[in-house]
Design an enzyme around this catalytic site. Sequence first.
Site, mmCIF file in Angstrom:
data_model
loop_
_atom_site.group_PDB
_atom_site.id
_atom_site.type_symbol
_atom_site.label_atom_id
_atom_site.label_comp_id
_atom_site.label_asym_id
_atom_site.label_seq_id
_atom_site.Cartn_x
_atom_site.Cartn_y
_atom_site.Cartn_z
ATOM 1 N N ARG A 147 0.868 -1.190 0.091
ATOM 2 C CA ARG A 147 -0.017 0.109 -0.075
ATOM 3 C C ARG A 147 0.829 1.449 0.042
ATOM 4 O O ARG A 147 2.059 1.250 0.580
ATOM 5 C CB ARG A 147 -0.945 0.001 1.141
ATOM 6 C CG ARG A 147 -0.301 -0.307 2.472
ATOM 7 C CD ARG A 147 -1.371 -0.905 3.290
ATOM 8 N NE ARG A 147 -0.967 -1.175 4.640
ATOM 9 C CZ ARG A 147 -0.627 -2.611 4.955
ATOM 10 N NH1 ARG A 147 -0.747 -3.554 3.849
ATOM 11 N NH2 ARG A 147 -0.332 -3.011 6.274
ATOM 12 N N ASP A 159 -2.857 4.250 10.966
ATOM 13 C CA ASP A 159 -3.582 3.591 12.044
ATOM 14 C C ASP A 159 -3.840 4.547 13.222
ATOM 15 O O ASP A 159 -2.674 5.292 13.783
ATOM 16 C CB ASP A 159 -3.069 2.450 12.472
ATOM 17 C CG ASP A 159 -2.982 1.284 11.371
ATOM 18 O OD1 ASP A 159 -3.844 1.053 10.588
ATOM 19 O OD2 ASP A 159 -2.131 0.385 11.366
#
Length: 160
Positions: free
Chosen positions: A104, A109
């Site tokens: 990615r 997060d």
Amino acid sequence: MPCLSSMTDVHTVYLGLGSNEGDRQERLDRACQEIDKLIGPVVSRSACHETEPWGFCSPNKFLNAVVCCSTRLAPLQLLRATQRIERMLGRQAKTGSNGAYHDRPIDIDILLYDDLHIDTPQLTIPHPRMLRRQFVMEPLREVMPESLFRELDDSDSNRE
């Protein structure tokens, strides 16, 4: 309730950043710029750590970092803002259709939001796997006050 905080409350959040596609350093730098604009001021940023992919095989190593920032966003607003930044920087999907991890351009997060604990289908805070991931804990240690980091570390050792 913390989730219904007023717009005047300022919260401390820790975000984990990772990239293993394209110009990884540039993506992390751009993510920090967008975090500063859409979420709130970046108070501190760890060094970048190059690591092997976790949970899947790839020849592309990750560059990981953690930032601490201040925000007035509620937790779900914060989640939407991180997802928006991921899309702006080329992220297509959070995981594969089978739930598997993959390469990615950027991953953001939410690790911690004040001392809040949330467990919903949309969002879990603290991040449920962060204590087991060195690529999160090493940079987190750089930006988190030592006393708070020790509390996290102690909570992990108490579960074993």
